[in-house]
Design a protein around this motif. Structure first.
Motif, mmCIF file in Angstrom:
data_model
loop_
_atom_site.group_PDB
_atom_site.id
_atom_site.type_symbol
_atom_site.label_atom_id
_atom_site.label_comp_id
_atom_site.label_asym_id
_atom_site.label_seq_id
_atom_site.Cartn_x
_atom_site.Cartn_y
_atom_site.Cartn_z
ATOM 1 N N ARG A 10 0.867 -1.191 0.000
ATOM 2 C CA ARG A 10 0.000 0.000 0.000
ATOM 3 C C ARG A 10 0.891 1.224 0.000
ATOM 4 O O ARG A 10 1.672 1.429 0.910
ATOM 5 N N ASP A 12 -0.214 4.453 -0.028
ATOM 6 C CA ASP A 12 -0.747 5.714 0.481
ATOM 7 C C ASP A 12 -0.521 5.840 1.996
ATOM 8 O O ASP A 12 -0.466 4.858 2.709
ATOM 9 N N ASN A 14 -1.218 6.453 5.805
ATOM 10 C CA ASN A 14 -2.359 6.226 6.676
ATOM 11 C C ASN A 14 -2.641 7.522 7.434
ATOM 12 O O ASN A 14 -1.895 7.929 8.305
ATOM 13 N N THR A 16 -5.348 8.318 9.246
ATOM 14 C CA THR A 16 -6.277 8.247 10.381
ATOM 15 C C THR A 16 -5.680 8.776 11.688
ATOM 16 O O THR A 16 -6.308 9.618 12.334
ATOM 17 N N ASN B 12 -9.640 0.275 -5.599
ATOM 18 C CA ASN B 12 -10.761 0.973 -4.978
ATOM 19 C C ASN B 12 -10.619 2.450 -5.315
ATOM 20 O O ASN B 12 -9.771 3.146 -4.783
ATOM 21 N N GLU B 14 -12.954 4.824 -4.973
ATOM 22 C CA GLU B 14 -13.853 5.764 -4.284
ATOM 23 C C GLU B 14 -13.096 6.531 -3.207
ATOM 24 O O GLU B 14 -12.179 6.017 -2.587
ATOM 25 N N ILE B 15 -13.531 7.771 -2.976
ATOM 26 C CA ILE B 15 -12.937 8.559 -1.890
ATOM 27 C C ILE B 15 -13.426 7.995 -0.569
ATOM 28 O O ILE B 15 -14.611 7.699 -0.418
ATOM 29 N N ASN B 16 -12.495 7.893 0.389
ATOM 30 C CA ASN B 16 -12.892 7.437 1.715
ATOM 31 C C ASN B 16 -13.474 8.631 2.482
ATOM 32 O O ASN B 16 -12.769 9.568 2.825
ATOM 33 N N VAL B 17 -14.765 8.618 2.702
ATOM 34 C CA VAL B 17 -15.407 9.786 3.317
ATOM 35 C C VAL B 17 -15.442 9.706 4.835
ATOM 36 O O VAL B 17 -15.825 10.664 5.493
ATOM 37 N N THR B 18 -15.066 8.607 5.404
ATOM 38 C CA THR B 18 -15.201 8.439 6.856
ATOM 39 C C THR B 18 -14.483 9.536 7.647
ATOM 40 O O THR B 18 -15.097 10.145 8.529
#
Lengths: 136, 161
Positions: A10, A12, A14, A16, B12, B14-18
């Protein structure tokens, strides 16, 4: 050397944990900032339906505690030095609005004296800050 | 030697909107908490001209609300109790119960021009500040938001009969 190929790479970042940290900082600053601006802890008078008095950028906050200690913004000012100090504030920015946060236990005379000093300084209007009665 | 690029799971796009939703929700909560904390208060006009400089044709329109200790015993801090029962004020020397003040103000200022909606407050200096502000609140809610309030410097007007 054997590189396990089960999980794909991956590339990208992270984000979060970053978002978490930023959000918490945001919350802390948004909660703390209004408290810092409101000067010393004063028990405000409570009334039924006070009008909104938007906190303007260049407002001068005069707080009078129940022991008659006067604060101009964040600076404590002796009672005798209040008139010259507020005049100084007027000369610095005459377009400012002045609001008075007077303690509910004060006499009207103490607040009136401060209002008259504000008038003498040159301001033509002063706001009296109150709290809205919480309806149960 | 070879590397499998995204062999499993597929792309994938799609934009992650969370995280976005998280941010928006937290902002919403913050503003819901902060809005009630916004500052409230009354504007008091303190013009430089003294009250004696008012031209005579305006003095008859002038409304003075006088609060004295003899009429309203609020020399002590109220401590959440509100105004004492039987508290009265004098509007142009005419007695008025504090409970009727809102109605009376509505009668006086109801059909005045905005420029004439000025109430002068004369109160004894030893009275409690919170009591005075509560009377001001009643007057303002009766007369409307656009009522201007001025203060009378001369304390003798507070006790004048």
């Amino acid at each position: 050397m054997h590189i396990p190929e089960s999980a794909p790479v991956r590339s990208d970042i992270n984000v979060t944990p970053l978002v978490d940290v930023v959000l918490v900082l945001l919350i802390i600053f948004m909660v703390v900032t209004p408290m810092l601006q409101k000067g010393p802890a004063v028990k405000l008078p409570v009334t039924m339906n006070p009008p909104k008095k938007p906190d303007e950028k260049n407002q001068i906050l005069v707080a009078i505690e129940d022991d008659r200690e006067i604060w101009i913004d964040k600076e404590k000012v002796p009672e005798s030095a209040f008139p010259p100090k507020i005049r100084e504030a007027y000369e610095r920015s005459s377009s400012s609005t002045v609001v008075i946060k007077g303690d509910a236990r004060l006499n009207y005379g103490d607040v009136k004296k401060a209002m008259l000093a504000v008038k003498e300084a040159g301001f033509t209007s002063v706001g009296l800050i109150v709290e809205k009665r919480q309806t149960q | 030697m070879g590397m499998a690029v995204g062999g499993k799971g597929g792309l994938n796009s799609e934009i992650n909107v969370t995280p976005l939703v998280d941010v928006v929700l937290v902002l919403l909560i913050i503003f819901m908490v902060i809005v009630p904390l916004s500052q409230m208060g009354y504007d008091i006009e303190i013009p430089r001209e003294s009250i004696s400089a008012v031209p005579p044709e305006q003095t008859e329109k002038q409304v003075i609300m006088a609060v004295s200790e003899a009429d309203c015993a609020i020399a002590q801090p109220l401590g959440g109790a509100g105004l004492p029962p039987g508290c009265r004020v004098r509007i142009n020397k005419e007695e008025c119960l504090a409970a009727d003040l809102t109605t009376r103000m509505g009668e006086i200022f109801g059909n005045r021009k905005k420029s004439d909606k000025i109430l002068f407050l004369a109160a004894e200096e030893k009275l409690n500040y919170e009591g005075i502000v509560q009377l001001l609140d009643m007057a303002k809610s009766g007369a409307g938001e656009d009522l201007k309030v001025g203060i009378v410097t001369d304390e003798r007007l507070a006790t004048a009969r």
